[in-house]
Scaffold this motif. Structure first.
Motif, mmCIF file in Angstrom:
data_model
loop_
_atom_site.group_PDB
_atom_site.id
_atom_site.type_symbol
_atom_site.label_atom_id
_atom_site.label_comp_id
_atom_site.label_asym_id
_atom_site.label_seq_id
_atom_site.Cartn_x
_atom_site.Cartn_y
_atom_site.Cartn_z
ATOM 1 N N SER A 284 0.828 -1.205 0.000
ATOM 2 C CA SER A 284 0.000 0.000 0.000
ATOM 3 C C SER A 284 0.863 1.256 0.000
ATOM 4 N N ASP A 327 -8.528 5.829 4.572
ATOM 5 C CA ASP A 327 -9.099 5.709 3.234
ATOM 6 C C ASP A 327 -8.170 4.949 2.289
ATOM 7 N N ASP A 331 -9.075 1.076 0.768
ATOM 8 C CA ASP A 331 -9.054 0.737 -0.660
ATOM 9 C C ASP A 331 -8.082 -0.403 -0.939
ATOM 10 N N TRP A 332 -6.900 -0.366 -0.298
ATOM 11 C CA TRP A 332 -5.914 -1.422 -0.574
ATOM 12 C C TRP A 332 -6.442 -2.780 -0.130
ATOM 13 N N SER A 334 -9.493 -3.734 0.374
ATOM 14 C CA SER A 334 -10.671 -4.157 -0.388
ATOM 15 C C SER A 334 -10.298 -4.663 -1.771
ATOM 16 N N ASN A 335 -9.145 -4.235 -2.284
ATOM 17 C CA ASN A 335 -8.660 -4.731 -3.575
ATOM 18 C C ASN A 335 -7.865 -6.027 -3.440
ATOM 19 N N ASN A 375 -18.190 0.934 -0.278
ATOM 20 C CA ASN A 375 -17.288 -0.002 -0.943
ATOM 21 C C ASN A 375 -17.917 -1.401 -0.942
#
Length: 522
Positions: A284, A327, A331-332, A334-335, A375
């Motif tokens: 990340s 944030d 995102d990291w 969740s990917n 998300n």
């Protein structure tokens, strides 16, 4: 959870989290709410809280209290969480190679009686499971896998403590004893310890925290060179060998848990950063400590391989943090879920820290929740920790109860563990009584996979409302038992209500709806 060794007393017992270099400089507080539409709440969402027992953080707050007093405290604590919309408890049952349950090969925890090995007179885990299920909440048994002591007072350990019976299995790091993960017998022992709970208790999941290899402490060395020389022939690098040792434990644990209980969930709560991009090309855009480098815990791999069912990374930083923004990490992670569940570890306890001004902002955690709900690859939250929610830190409990968790939600199904729903309930009836409406039904026939119904969901509609079972505002009752009735007392005299009942299985797969039953309140 990552803890300092010493704790400070204030209005309540406040846990301090070691943020290492990832805390970094602070940016401005999030002064306004993030505008994301959350008017329709999810029907499926993990809403969990950690109940820490180590050093009596959350429960029991008094290790000298009677068994009945401790039981009442735990039941009351769960009732508050139920009222605030929580639907799962992460209950710490093994803080340091000890046990808060009777059917164990390890001695009773000192946090129950002040003396390790002393019988508290009841089985806390058995009691906790029953109380959670009574309130429509899952209970996951939380284990610390490798910590064997929490301090250096080794003379206080019970005579049958594993550090006494197998002293060769441990190294001392920063004054405490830790299991040596490189020893095969150690891994086998830990698996068997956890299987004692899997086999003997009706828990919904097995949960491990972030303590694998120890967090680095200046001047300390992991004394495992001899173990590496003995078992590490296939590795040129001791760091890769250590990482493989933890991989082996997780793989063994996953296979063992699912062998004995195929529908039991297995999850891990790692440090909030897997790896920084400066450390690994897939990392990340952060700058701080990381589980891959510091704990030799390749949590991302465990998701890739399907060894674990969920991750709950401890993203204990605010939105916009320059070193490790909530944030950015959301995102990291969740990917990198690989079709497993992601429950974000959130930090209401940080409201009590002087060095965390962003968490003084009452919008910080609500804004985090808005990002989570926006998300689709994130399935919920776990809050650290119980007493922070009980104390309504920064009015978060009020916010959950009145807004985000206003309507009930069930933990999301895990289709890779079970995708077969129950059959519908049979013969639903309704009868008006003096104080409400009594619903009764018959249990459904066994499902195609041989699983009987585990519980039921009752929906209620009135007037011209759309019969929408996807909207949780229509749920009036969720139960985790097979009692085939429900008495609805929250009614208005003379009002006509329409009821539908569904069956759920252990993993919250839901049956088709029953026929609608209409009844006018007396």
């Amino acid at each position: 959870m990552r803890l300092y060794k010493y704790f400070f007393a204030a209005l309540l017992s406040v846990l301090t989290y070691t943020t290492a270099c990832a805390q970094g400089p602070l940016v401005g507080d999030t002064a306004t709410d993030i505008e994301i539409d959350t008017t329709r709440q999810p029907k499926y969402e993990m809403r969990a809280v950690w109940i820490a027992t180590v050093v009596n953080l959350d429960w029991p707050t008094n290790a000298r209290a009677t068994a009945e007093a401790q039981k009442k405290e735990l039941a009351d604590e769960m009732s508050v969480h139920q009222q605030n919309g929580i639907n799962a408890i992460m209950f710490q049952v093994r803080p340091a190679a000890d046990a808060l349950y009777a059917k164990s090969r390890e001695p009773w925890s000192k946090y129950l009686t002040t003396k390790q090995g002393q019988d508290p007179g009841y089985d806390p885990l058995e009691f906790a499971v029953a109380e959670a299920h009574k309130r429509g909440m899952e209970l996951h048994a939380w284990f610390n896998p490798y910590r064997a002591t929490f301090d250096n007072k080794f003379w206080t350990l019970a005579q049958d403590h594993v550090t006494r019976t197998h002293p060769d299995w441990f190294f001392i790091y920063d004054g405490i004893k830790l299991f040596n993960p490189g020893i095969p017998e150690v891994r086998e022992y830990i698996v068997q310890v956890i299987l004692d709970v899997v086999k003997n208790y009706d828990v919904d999941g097995i949960h491990m925290d972030d303590y694998f290899y120890p967090y680095p402490v200046r001047g300390q060395v992991i004394n495992d060179a001899e173990t590496f020389a003995k078992y590490g022939a296939d590795f040129d690098n001791i760091k890769d060998w250590r990482r493989n040792n933890v991989d082996q434990l997780i793989h063994m644990m996953a296979d063992s848990v699912h062998k004995y209980k195929p529908r039991m969930k297995f999850g891990i709560s790692p440090f909030g950063i897997w790896a920084n991009k400066s450390q690994h090309p897939d990392g990340s855009a952060t700058n701080g400590g990381s589980s891959y480098i510091e704990n030799f815990a390749d949590t991302r791999k465990w998701m890739q391989e399907g060894w674990i069912d969920y991750l709950s990374p401890q993203i204990y930083w605010h939105i916009g943090n320059r070193a490790a923004g909530f944030d950015v990490l959301l995102d990291w992670w969740s990917n990198n879920t690989y079709n497993r569940h992601l429950y974000v570890g959130q930090a209401p306890y940080r409201f009590y820290e002087q060095r965390s001004p962003a968490f003084k902002n009452p919008s910080e955690i609500p804004n985090q929740l808005r990002l989570i709900r926006a998300n689709p690859r994130v399935q919920g939250s776990i809050y650290f920790r119980s007493q922070s929610l009980i104390a309504n830190a920064n009015h978060l409990a009020d916010t959950l109860r009145k807004d985000f968790y206003r309507y009930p939600a069930m933990p999301p199904p895990m289709m890779w563990l079970d995708s077969v729903p129950p059959n519908p309930v049979q013969n639903l009836t309704a009868r008006a009584e003096n104080r409400g409406i009594m619903l009764k039904w018959n249990a459904p026939v066994v499902a195609e996979d041989g699983e009987a119904a585990y519980g039921y969901v009752v929906y209620r509609f009135q007037g011209s409302e759309k019969f929408d079972l996807a909207d949780p505002k229509n749920i009036v009752h969720v139960q985790y038992d097979t009692t085939p009735y429900y008495f609805d007392t929250n009614i208005q005299r003379g009002q006509t209500y329409f009821y539908v009942v569904t069956a759920i299985d252990r993993l919250k797969n839901e049956s088709d709806r029953s026929p609608t039953m209409a009844m006018k309140a007396p």
